[in-house]
Scaffold this active site. Structure first.
Site, PDB file in Angstrom:
ATOM      1  N   GLY A 177       6.190 -20.553   9.559  1.00  0.00           N
ATOM      2  CA  GLY A 177       6.946 -21.137   8.910  1.00  0.00           C
ATOM      3  C   GLY A 177       6.886 -22.808   9.137  1.00  0.00           C
ATOM      4  O   GLY A 177       7.608 -23.458   8.687  1.00  0.00           O
ATOM      5  N   GLN A 185       4.223   8.237   1.387  1.00  0.00           N
ATOM      6  CA  GLN A 185       5.462   7.119   1.816  1.00  0.00           C
ATOM      7  C   GLN A 185       5.817   6.267   0.681  1.00  0.00           C
ATOM      8  O   GLN A 185       6.975   5.927   0.626  1.00  0.00           O
ATOM      9  CB  GLN A 185       4.828   6.321   2.926  1.00  0.00           C
ATOM     10  CG  GLN A 185       5.686   5.384   3.596  1.00  0.00           C
ATOM     11  CD  GLN A 185       5.233   4.776   4.750  1.00  0.00           C
ATOM     12  OE1 GLN A 185       5.766   3.657   5.378  1.00  0.00           O
ATOM     13  NE2 GLN A 185       3.959   5.220   5.357  1.00  0.00           N
ATOM     14  N   SER A 186       4.758   5.393  -0.003  1.00  0.00           N
ATOM     15  CA  SER A 186       5.155   4.427  -0.882  1.00  0.00           C
ATOM     16  C   SER A 186       6.290   4.858  -2.124  1.00  0.00           C
ATOM     17  O   SER A 186       7.238   4.307  -1.988  1.00  0.00           O
ATOM     18  CB  SER A 186       4.078   3.830  -1.660  1.00  0.00           C
ATOM     19  OG  SER A 186       3.172   4.871  -2.359  1.00  0.00           O
ATOM     20  N   ASN A 226       3.171   8.337  -7.729  1.00  0.00           N
ATOM     21  CA  ASN A 226       2.376   7.806  -6.998  1.00  0.00           C
ATOM     22  C   ASN A 226       1.189   8.375  -6.769  1.00  0.00           C
ATOM     23  O   ASN A 226       0.392   8.599  -5.724  1.00  0.00           O
ATOM     24  CB  ASN A 226       3.046   7.264  -5.786  1.00  0.00           C
ATOM     25  CG  ASN A 226       3.299   7.860  -4.836  1.00  0.00           C
ATOM     26  OD1 ASN A 226       3.449   9.241  -5.062  1.00  0.00           O
ATOM     27  ND2 ASN A 226       3.058   7.786  -3.520  1.00  0.00           N
ATOM     28  N   TYR A 240      -4.515   3.366   0.591  1.00  0.00           N
ATOM     29  CA  TYR A 240      -3.453   3.818   1.734  1.00  0.00           C
ATOM     30  C   TYR A 240      -3.268   2.553   2.352  1.00  0.00           C
ATOM     31  O   TYR A 240      -3.794   1.610   2.143  1.00  0.00           O
ATOM     32  CB  TYR A 240      -4.239   5.002   2.776  1.00  0.00           C
ATOM     33  CG  TYR A 240      -4.405   6.119   1.833  1.00  0.00           C
ATOM     34  CD1 TYR A 240      -3.626   7.272   1.808  1.00  0.00           C
ATOM     35  CD2 TYR A 240      -5.775   6.364   1.316  1.00  0.00           C
ATOM     36  CE1 TYR A 240      -3.882   8.309   1.204  1.00  0.00           C
ATOM     37  CE2 TYR A 240      -6.105   7.278   0.721  1.00  0.00           C
ATOM     38  CZ  TYR A 240      -5.103   8.647   0.812  1.00  0.00           C
ATOM     39  OH  TYR A 240      -5.453   9.790   0.064  1.00  0.00           O
TER      40      TYR A 240
END
Length: 426
Positions: free
Chosen positions: A247, A17-18, A96, A138
């Site tokens: 925030g 994925q990354s 990766n 992961y």
């Protein structure tokens, strides 16, 4: 209309994925992304979580749009030569792999520079230099080591990871920015460079408000956190704060009409100070506008539980969409909790290209997420993911300029495996 990265060629050695998140984004900006995969196997996600027999899984298809696939056995002598030829004509190599894997293949940074001094080597790793740099990481590990899990969840519960893939996809997004920046710098220097995006670093970057709060905590309690109003002492680290806003403006998830049978009948509501008087009018508590216990943001902090209980009584009388429509008339910040079903059925997201339906020759039509970043002069439609090795001969011919004899020689050597076979879905 053009393509923002037209003319940029990416050698994609990524999987899962990354890395694929990064290279897919570059493809959506018009780069030519050549995904290198092992013959007969390919990216492991082609078969993971498969929902249609003999078809690439959605895990793979949704991370590999707009790419070309070449199969290449880099342990094969001829395959290694082909890879060197590809390095010569590509601008960026993205990987990766586990730490040290590229070096063991014989493609150290020094070797890559010998082949192509302008090459940019972009890597996703779990950690940067330090005690853990050789560890594999992961998604959930990244969330835990980057500070997200320790600050997610409720105060009296376990640390939790978020459903958003901030470790994998979040790091891929960071790496894409690094690559584009390196490409820009190369225009001035003529040199390639290494780009590293560590998953721990990327998660921490997305948790920066918690780094802020850790430093504030040394000077006193975090007054906007619910536990302050409840009189619960703070420890020496930023606590989990449930659905409190990060925030500084108190906010919570509140029940709406139908919550008893709909797990997503909720609304996020923020008691923003500038619209406090409007909130009081909407929920039917006009005296709170002048009552010294509620009139100022500081005075309200010890009473947040009471305030949100009263607001929730109002939201429970409305559906989340009714509540949002009413509150937005008064600029009161809020947002419905949207289920994945509601999102995937939202026509407006298809109209903007945020969601796209594409056709696949094996699995048929599927919905994928489109480019989340909209450029006014980037006309790149989202296309399906490639079949394993689908573009092998095309890449050998058009990218490397191999003639028919040379292609036959490469194929005969076993460097690219068997030709791709399209299997009908069962």
């Amino acid at each position: 209309m053009g393509k923002a990265l037209d003319g940029v060629r990416i050698l994609d050695f990524t999987h899962v994925q990354s890395g694929p998140t990064c290279t897919q984004l570059l493809a959506w900006f018009g780069a030519d992304v050549i995904k290198v995969e092992r013959p007969g196997e390919g990216d492991v996600t082609r078969t993971q979580l498969r929902d249609v027999p003999n078809a690439d899984s959605l895990y793979f298809t949704m991370l590999n749009s707009n790419k070309r696939s070449i199969t290449l056995d880099t342990k094969n002598a001829e395959g290694k030569k082909v890879l060197e030829d590809l390095v010569k004509v590509c601008d960026v190599l993205v990987e990766n792999f586990a730490p040290g894997a590229l070096d063991r293949m014989g493609f150290t940074w020094e070797r890559l520079q010998e082949i192509n001094p302008r090459i940019i080597l972009a890597s996703v790793k779990g950690f940067g230099p330090g005690p853990f740099e050789d560890c594999k990481v992961y998604e959930n590990v990244a969330q835990c080591t980057g500070g997200a899990a320790s600050t997610t969840g409720f105060r009296d519960g376990l640390p939790m990871v978020t459903g958003a893939q901030i470790g994998d996809s979040g790091t891929g997004l960071h790496l894409a920015l690094g690559i584009v920046t390196a490409l820009y710098q190369r225009e001035h220097t003529g040199r390639g460079q290494k780009v590293l995006a560590a998953m721990q670093d990327s998660v921490l970057n997305l948790c920066r408000v918690k780094v802020r709060d850790q430093q504030r905590l040394s000077r006193g309690p975090l007054r906007e956190y619910s536990q302050f109003g409840e009189g619960v002492p703070f420890g020496d680290a930023v606590p989990r704060a449930g659905n409190d806003s990060g925030g500084g403006q108190p906010g919570r998830i509140l029940k709406c009409k139908g919550w008893e049978h709909d797990p997503n009948a909720y609304l996020y509501f923020i008691t923003q100070a500038p619209v406090w008087e409007k909130i009081c009018d909407v929920i039917g508590e006009p005296t709170w506008k002048t009552d010294p216990n509620y009139a100022t943001a500081a005075a309200r902090l010890p009473h947040l539980n009471e305030i949100f209980t009263r607001i929730e009584a109002w939201t429970m009388a409305h559906t989340k969409f009714e509540a949002m429509e009413i509150l937005n008339q008064y600029d009161i910040p809020c947002g419905p909790i949207l289920s994945m079903k509601e999102i995937i059925e939202d026509d407006s997201l298809y109209a903007t290209g945020t969601l796209v339906e594409v056709e696949h020759p094996v699995r048929g039509a599927y919905v994928t997420v489109g480019n989340p970043i909209k450029l006014s002069d980037n006309d790149v439609p989202v296309e399906r993911s490639p079949l394993l090795g689908e573009h092998t001969e095309e890449i050998l011919a058009t990218v490397l300029g191999f003639d028919a004899d040379r292609i036959a020689e490469v194929k005969h050597s076993g460097a690219v495996g068997l030709s791709p076979v399209r299997q009908a879905a069962e």
